[in-house]
Write a protein that holds these residues in place. Structure first.
Motif, short mmCIF file in Angstrom:
data_model
loop_
_atom_site.label_atom_id
_atom_site.label_comp_id
_atom_site.label_asym_id
_atom_site.label_seq_id
_atom_site.Cartn_x
_atom_site.Cartn_y
_atom_site.Cartn_z
N THR A 84 -38.88 26.10 5.56
CA THR A 84 -39.19 25.33 4.47
C THR A 84 -37.84 25.42 4.03
OG1 THR A 84 -39.56 26.87 3.00
CG2 THR A 84 -41.41 26.28 4.55
N ALA A 85 -37.76 24.60 3.36
CA ALA A 85 -35.93 24.07 2.53
C ALA A 85 -35.23 25.89 1.42
CB ALA A 85 -36.02 23.52 1.06
N ALA A 86 -37.19 26.42 0.79
CA ALA A 86 -36.99 27.85 -0.16
C ALA A 86 -36.72 28.48 0.95
CB ALA A 86 -38.19 27.12 -0.67
N GLN A 87 -36.87 28.63 2.76
CA GLN A 87 -36.50 29.85 3.60
C GLN A 87 -34.83 29.73 3.18
OE1 GLN A 87 -39.44 29.11 6.07
NE2 GLN A 87 -40.07 31.44 5.74
N VAL A 88 -34.93 28.37 4.08
CA VAL A 88 -33.23 28.24 4.22
C VAL A 88 -32.09 28.94 2.82
CG1 VAL A 88 -31.51 26.37 4.74
CG2 VAL A 88 -33.46 26.61 5.77
N GLY A 185 -9.23 21.98 -8.55
CA GLY A 185 -9.22 21.34 -7.23
C GLY A 185 -10.80 20.68 -7.45
N PRO A 186 -11.55 20.51 -6.54
CA PRO A 186 -12.52 19.55 -5.39
C PRO A 186 -13.07 21.10 -6.25
CG PRO A 186 -11.93 20.23 -3.85
CD PRO A 186 -10.28 20.62 -5.37
N ALA A 187 -14.70 20.12 -7.68
CA ALA A 187 -15.78 21.03 -7.86
C ALA A 187 -16.54 21.31 -6.46
CB ALA A 187 -16.61 20.76 -8.98
N GLY A 188 -17.20 22.13 -6.51
CA GLY A 188 -18.42 22.93 -5.43
C GLY A 188 -18.28 23.48 -4.27
N GLY A 189 -16.64 24.09 -4.46
CA GLY A 189 -16.69 24.64 -2.71
C GLY A 189 -16.71 26.56 -3.57
N THR A 190 -16.61 27.05 -4.74
CA THR A 190 -16.57 28.17 -4.80
C THR A 190 -18.19 28.99 -4.35
OG1 THR A 190 -16.99 28.51 -6.74
CG2 THR A 190 -14.65 28.17 -6.18
N PRO A 191 -17.97 30.57 -4.01
CA PRO A 191 -19.52 30.51 -3.54
C PRO A 191 -20.08 30.83 -4.75
CG PRO A 191 -17.35 32.37 -2.57
CD PRO A 191 -16.53 31.04 -3.71
N GLU A 192 -19.62 30.83 -6.28
CA GLU A 192 -20.15 31.37 -7.67
C GLU A 192 -21.34 29.03 -7.50
OE1 GLU A 192 -17.28 31.61 -7.15
OE2 GLU A 192 -17.11 33.77 -7.31
N GLU A 193 -20.02 28.22 -7.15
CA GLU A 193 -20.30 26.98 -6.91
C GLU A 193 -21.63 26.64 -5.98
OE1 GLU A 193 -17.23 24.71 -8.59
OE2 GLU A 193 -16.59 25.18 -7.08
N LEU A 194 -22.28 27.37 -4.55
CA LEU A 194 -22.48 27.20 -3.79
C LEU A 194 -23.55 28.23 -4.27
CD1 LEU A 194 -20.36 27.15 -0.47
CD2 LEU A 194 -21.48 25.74 -1.36
N ARG A 195 -23.36 28.86 -4.73
CA ARG A 195 -24.87 30.32 -4.73
C ARG A 195 -26.14 29.28 -6.22
NH1 ARG A 195 -22.21 34.57 -6.17
NH2 ARG A 195 -22.57 34.84 -3.75
N ALA A 196 -24.95 28.35 -6.72
CA ALA A 196 -25.45 27.43 -8.18
C ALA A 196 -26.15 27.09 -8.02
CB ALA A 196 -24.67 27.71 -9.36
N ALA A 197 -25.72 26.13 -7.05
CA ALA A 197 -26.05 24.59 -6.34
C ALA A 197 -27.80 25.33 -5.28
CB ALA A 197 -25.14 23.82 -5.13
N LEU A 198 -27.56 26.48 -4.41
CA LEU A 198 -28.57 26.85 -3.83
C LEU A 198 -29.88 27.35 -4.87
CD1 LEU A 198 -26.99 28.25 -0.99
CD2 LEU A 198 -28.48 25.87 -0.42
N SER A 199 -29.54 28.08 -6.07
CA SER A 199 -30.30 28.60 -6.31
C SER A 199 -31.37 27.64 -7.39
CB SER A 199 -30.11 29.68 -7.51
OG SER A 199 -29.05 30.76 -6.91
N ARG A 200 -30.63 26.68 -7.86
CA ARG A 200 -31.60 25.83 -8.62
C ARG A 200 -33.06 25.61 -8.28
NH1 ARG A 200 -26.87 22.59 -9.51
NH2 ARG A 200 -27.47 21.34 -8.14
N GLY A 201 -33.04 25.03 -6.26
CA GLY A 201 -34.19 25.31 -5.49
C GLY A 201 -34.86 23.72 -5.73
N ASP A 202 -33.44 23.01 -6.16
CA ASP A 202 -33.65 21.94 -6.02
C ASP A 202 -33.38 20.53 -4.31
OD1 ASP A 202 -31.02 21.77 -6.52
OD2 ASP A 202 -31.81 20.12 -8.44
N PHE A 203 -33.71 21.42 -3.20
CA PHE A 203 -32.49 20.71 -1.94
C PHE A 203 -34.35 20.52 -1.28
CE2 PHE A 203 -28.18 22.27 -3.43
CZ PHE A 203 -27.55 21.46 -2.42
N ALA A 204 -33.80 20.01 -0.74
CA ALA A 204 -35.05 19.23 0.27
C ALA A 204 -34.55 19.95 1.66
CB ALA A 204 -35.45 17.67 0.17
#
Length: 295
Positions: A84-88, A185-204
């Motif tokens: 599932t998306a949550a597992q990934v 530089g371009p946003a969205g590339g640091t480990p912290e930004e990746l973690r924050a994006a994934l932790s929102r739980g709204d990826f399908a």
């Protein structure tokens, strides 16, 4: 020669274990422990080779020999595990805790500007960072380093087009959370930004795909302001690519980030050494400093 009783026991064991296979969690943990070895072998041999070894080992342990063919009426094999998306996303967040060096290639396309190119390194363990930008023809344009030592942070900026450079040091307690240890530089590339994006739980979960010969899971988040696509390695769950699209009145702004995760050896740490080319003029920070552009 086996006795009749031994033959009956062996037949019973074959019947009970004919459909035995290692569980998803076992494969996942084994693959993560062997991540660096698997990456060196390539995804094409790593995940299937590991699964085959585990399956054969478990079956031979249960039967005392090579696995027997399943009975004719055993039916079709079980379907492969579907995550599932949550597992990934959960596995992808956990993978960001590793102590590798992050290497990112970024391409930024904005309306009326064409493509800009950045390259960035980040040491997850120490917080050291470096960013290099390229002009449209690929020539070095700027370099910036962030170096941390004890309770200080030193920023060094080199402008190759002007052949100038400057450096300044601040104590860490004087650095605000918004700019501490981060590079422009371009946003969205640091480990912290990746973690924050994934932790929102709204990826399908779009599905499982192949990207440049690598098995990946494709995640997507669509919203009114644009879209966010993320591909993670199907074995290590490390981020492989992120595409961010942001709508604007002048047209879409597109950012593509390609990730590489390097073990902390001498080659991976070399980019963090500050190098100012000979003959470049050092700027006194009392002078006005105008941030150059790559165009």
């Amino acid at each position: 020669m086996s006795t009749h009783l031994e033959d009956e026991l062996a037949a019973a064991m074959r019947e009970q274990t004919a459909g035995m296979r290692p569980g998803a969690d076992l494969l996942d943990r084994a693959a993560r422990r062997n991540r660096r070895r698997t990456l060196g072998m390539g995804v094409g041999t790593g995940v299937f080779g590991l699964a085959a070894v585990l399956a054969v080992t478990m079956t031979m342990t249960a039967l005392g020999g090579p696995p027997a063919a399943p009975p004719a009426d055993a039916g079709p094999p079980a379907a492969p595990l579907v995550l599932t998306a949550a597992q990934v996303t959960e596995r992808a967040v956990a993978a960001l805790a590793d102590d590798d060096v992050q290497h990112v290639y970024a391409e930024i396309n904005a309306p009326g500007r064409g493509a800009d190119h950045d390259e960035q390194w980040y040491d997850v363990t120490t917080g050291q960072a470096r960013r290099s930008s390229r002009t449209a023809d690929g020539a070095p344009h700027t370099d910036m380093w962030i170096t941390l030592a004890s309770d200080t942070m030193t920023s060094t900026f080199v402008d190759h087009s002007q052949r100038t450079w400057y450096s300044f040091t601040r104590t860490l307690h004087s650095v605000s959370p918004s700019d501490g240890g981060r590079l422009t530089g371009p946003a969205g590339g640091t480990p912290e930004e990746l973690r924050a994006a994934l932790s929102r739980g709204d990826f399908a979960l779009v599905g499982s795909e192949t990207l440049d010969g690598r098995a990946v899971h494709h995640l997507r988040r669509s919203h009114e302001g644009g879209a966010d696509d993320l591909w993670v390695d199907a074995v290590t769950y490390r981020a492989v690519r992120r595409d961010i699209v942001k709508h604007s009145p002048d047209g879409d702004i597109r950012v593509r980030l390609d990730f590489e995760w390097l073990p902390r050896d001498a080659a991976a740490l070399a980019p963090f050494t500050v190098r100012v080319p000979g003959g470049y003029r050092k700027i006194d920070l009392a002078e006005p400093v105008v941030a150059p552009t790559a165009r």
